[in-house]
Structure formats: structure tokens, C-alpha cells
Design a protein around this motif. Structure first.
Motif, short mmCIF file in Angstrom:
data_model
loop_
_atom_site.label_atom_id
_atom_site.label_comp_id
_atom_site.label_asym_id
_atom_site.label_seq_id
_atom_site.Cartn_x
_atom_site.Cartn_y
_atom_site.Cartn_z
N PRO A 48 53.97 147.89 -52.26
CA PRO A 48 53.12 147.86 -53.45
C PRO A 48 51.76 147.20 -53.20
N GLN A 84 55.39 142.64 -56.29
CA GLN A 84 55.31 142.93 -57.66
C GLN A 84 55.15 144.75 -57.83
N ARG A 85 55.85 145.12 -58.57
CA ARG A 85 55.98 146.67 -58.80
C ARG A 85 55.45 146.99 -60.19
N GLU A 86 55.62 146.13 -61.23
CA GLU A 86 55.18 146.42 -62.38
C GLU A 86 54.16 145.46 -62.78
N GLY A 87 53.38 145.90 -63.57
CA GLY A 87 51.88 145.01 -63.96
C GLY A 87 50.77 146.08 -64.56
N ASP A 88 49.88 145.36 -64.74
CA ASP A 88 48.70 146.27 -65.27
C ASP A 88 47.85 146.69 -64.17
N ARG A 89 47.63 148.04 -64.24
CA ARG A 89 46.68 148.51 -63.13
C ARG A 89 45.35 148.00 -63.02
N ASN A 121 46.02 152.59 -58.55
CA ASN A 121 47.54 152.23 -58.12
C ASN A 121 47.92 150.71 -57.90
N ILE A 123 47.88 146.79 -58.61
CA ILE A 123 48.42 145.61 -59.86
C ILE A 123 47.47 144.53 -59.78
#
Length: 382
Positions: A48, A84-89, A121, A123
Motif C-alpha cells: 500500500p 496501512q490499508r485504510e484511511g483518507d485518500r 490511491n 493514503i
């Protein structure tokens, strides 16, 4: 000196000045586009991607374009591997930056905030993975923000590189400074002056050297950067700046010029470090732009000269990928946008993997049936 983004079929490369008066926006410009916001192609590496922005100030020199500024301010966008794979782009660019880019480029086929709705893409402000990695510096074309190389930057970060993209202040239509002000293109007022290109690339070389000083010593995460494995890649004048920087700064171990006219002067003794030309058909040997013919003879280290069939000047950037959302139809026979991005990512990564990670790359040894568009050039292109 440069070739321009234009609101015509296929984002054709115009010969007129990028700083000429833009066409006024059409009264009936659409409020939405048929396809909606575009998401950039997904990175191809295993990691990521995180990103963050640094605002740096070089107090050792005045701004070369703004006589009222006694220091040079630079915006640097960093991309890097993260767990980290989640969060605001991260945003592609701000609405104001998008407005100025489209307006000053003469594009009136889409609402001015269109590009600010492009989806990336990476984060925003994700924590880096924490391991020491090679560094790649990116430099965009004249009048273009660093955002236009985001797809390449994200891909390299996903493959295990720290990427530092530099917005060279007052050399693009819009750069947001640390206090929120927008710096516009003051250099556009001088672009017809004699020696403009040569001076521009020397200024960019100074920008890059300062950024390297900061990233390798002053940045709080300087531990991420392997100081012995640094390369530079640029498009258009950014590509010319890559060569100019390598001549001046030995920390740059390898470089790529993507379709940029050469303005740097290589010493007669030659440049012994790895370098690759990656260009459009205007850069075939003996073609319209002969600067590569001149410089090729003075590249005394590992070198390659590749030309992509049916590529045009912007094929090495995100701009063709955004054509649909801008309501612009491609010209028949032009390299499809997705294929241009794939070729650019593939050959840039192969070069960097070979010279910064010491990984053998058969792809760089000759023509490939998987990528028949890539022609290897010496005296001619095969």
C-alpha cells in the motif's frame, strides 16, 4: 522549448506558448462529465502507498522568479510504502490548483474543479513502513504541477521506493505554498528569453540538491532514505533537469529523461553514471529534436534510448488518463492512455530496479514481444 496540454482532440501537442491567453470558458460548459470522477490506475507493486506533503524553504538563495522573495519556497510531495490499508485518500490537487491549470492551459470543456475530484490511491499521512529504501526524485514538465506524475509516483512507492516529487515554485500554473497562498507561473513571463531553458534546468538542479539536503538530514524521517541509492526521473523540462542535476550533484546515481529536450551541458569527459532516454517519436535519432543525439555521445556509462511508438509528449504523464473526464477525444492512432501509463511505469521501474536495487532486467536488453511499442535506439531505432 516545450509542448503543451491543449483542449483539442487527443490532447495534441501545440507549438504555441503555454502562457498565451487561454480560451475563455464556454458558457455551456458541462457541470458534470459522462464518466464522473476518474480513479488513477492502481499501483502494481505489493505495498500500500502513503503520502505526505512537506513545505521547505531555502534561505541560502532568493527565488529566481519572484524579485520580492529573498528565499526559495518549495512544495515536496512524498510517496512511500506503508502497512496501512485504510484511511483518507490524498487529494489529486486542490480546486483552486485545478481551476488555474485548466484555465491557463486553455481547457474549457469541463468544469474548472474537475481535476480536484480525481481519485488517487495513496493514503494521506499514513505511517511509512519504516525500512531504509532507495529514493527517486520526480520533476514535472514546465507549467505542470507535480500532480501530473502521481500515477508513476504511486506505482514506484508500491514497489518499494520513497518518491519525492518537487513542485518548482512559479514554474507551474499553480503551486500551493505553506500559508495557503497560490504561487502562479511567473517564469511564463520569461519563457521566450534567450537561454531560458538552460537557466531553468540549472535552477531545478539547485532545487533538487536543496531537497536532497533536507530529506537526508533535516527531515524527521530521513532514516527511511538510503543515501547511496538515489535516482531522478523527469518529464519534459523535468527530464532535462534530471541530466542537469546529475552533472552538478554526484548523489544522483542514475537518471531518466522522459521526452525532454536537453538543455544541460555534459562535460567533454562525459557522464559515467546510468542514464535512460524514454521518449516519443520526435526523439528518434536525427528527428525534430536533436539534443538527444548530442547528449547520447557524452553518456559514457550504462545507457538506453527508447522511443514508444505512437506516444506523444504527455503520454508519460497522467494527462491522457484524465482526457475522458475533461471531455477530450483522443486522436486516432495515438497510444492509448492506459497503455502509455503501463509502458512508462514498466520501463521506469525496470531501470530503477536495475540501478538502485541491482536486480537483473532482461527487459532493458532489447525488444520485448510483450511491449512491441518500445523501440531501442542507437544510430537508428529497431
Amino acid at each position: 522549448m516545450r509542448q503543451l496540454l491543449a483542449a483539442v482532440a487527443g490532447l495534441a501537442v501545440l507549438a504555441t506558448s503555454a502562457c498565451s491567453a487561454p480560451a475563455p470558458p464556454r458558457a455551456d460548459a458541462p457541470q458534470t462529465t459522462p464518466t464522473g470522477p476518474i480513479t488513477l490506475p492502481a499501483p502494481t507493486g505489493p505495498d500500500p502507498v502513503g503520502t505526505t506533503v512537506l513545505h521547505l524553504t531555502d534561505t541560502s538563495r532568493p527565488d529566481p522568479w519572484n524579485p520580492d522573495a529573498d528565499a526559495r519556497q518549495l512544495k515536496v510531495t512524498l510517496w512511500y510504502p506503508t502497512k496501512q490499508r485504510e484511511g483518507d485518500r490524498a487529494p489529486y490537487m486542490t480546486a483552486e490548483e485545478a481551476k488555474l491549470l485548466l484555465k491557463d492551459s486553455g481547457i474549457s470543456t469541463a468544469p474548472y474543479d474537475t481535476l480536484s475530484r480525481t481519485r488517487t490511491n495513496a493514503i494521506q499521512d499514513a505511517d511509512p513502513s519504516g525500512r531504509e529504501l532507495p529514493l527517486v526524485v520526480l520533476s514535472p514538465g514546465f507549467t505542470k504541477p507535480m500532480s501530473t506524475l502521481t500515477s508513476l509516483a504511486e506505482d514506484l512507492a508500491s514497489r518499494g521506493y520513497v518518491v519525492a516529487g518537487i513542485d518548482h515554485t512559479h514554474e507551474s500554473y499553480a503551486t500551493t505554498l505553506s500559508d495557503g497562498r497560490i504561487a502562479e507561473c511567473l517564469a511564463c513571463d520569461s519563457d521566450t528569453d534567450p537561454g531560458f531553458g538552460a537557466g531553468l534546468v540549472q535552477g531545478r538542479a539547485a532545487d533538487v540538491s536543496f531537497v536532497l539536503d533536507q530529506l537526508t538530514s533535516e527531515w524527521k524521517r530521513s532514516y527511511l532514505i538510503d543515501r547511496e541509492r538515489i535516482a531522478m526521473v523527469g518529464q519534459s523540462i523535468g527530464g532535462a533537469a534530471a541530466l542537469a542535476t546529475m552533472v552538478k550533484d554526484p548523489r544522483i546515481r542514475a537518471g531518466i529523461d522522459m521526452d525532454g529536450t536537453g538543455y544541460a551541458r555534459i562535460p567533454k569527459s562525459g557522464l559515467p553514471r546510468p542514464f535512460m532516454f524514454l521518449g516519443s517519436r520526435e526523439h528518434v535519432p536525427g528527428g525534430r529534436d536533436t539534443s538527444w543525439d548530442r547528449d547520447w555521445k557524452l553518456l559514457t556509462g550504462w545507457k538506453r534510448w527508447l522511443v514508444l511508438t505512437d506516444a506523444e509528449h504527455q503520454s508519460f504523464t497522467d494527462i491522457p488518463l484524465l482526457a475522458d473526464v475533461l471531455g477530450i477525444e483522443p486522436l486516432p492512432g495515438m497510444l492509448p492512455a492506459a497503455r502509455g501509463a503501463e509502458l512508462t511505469r514498466t520501463y521506469v521501474a525496470a531501470f530503477l530496479d536495475r540501478h538502485l536495487k541491482s536486480r537483473p532486467q532482461p527487459l532493458l536488453e532489447g525488444p520485448s514481444p510483450r511491449y512491441p511499442e518500445a523501440r531501442f535506439c542507437l544510430a537508428t531505432c529497431g
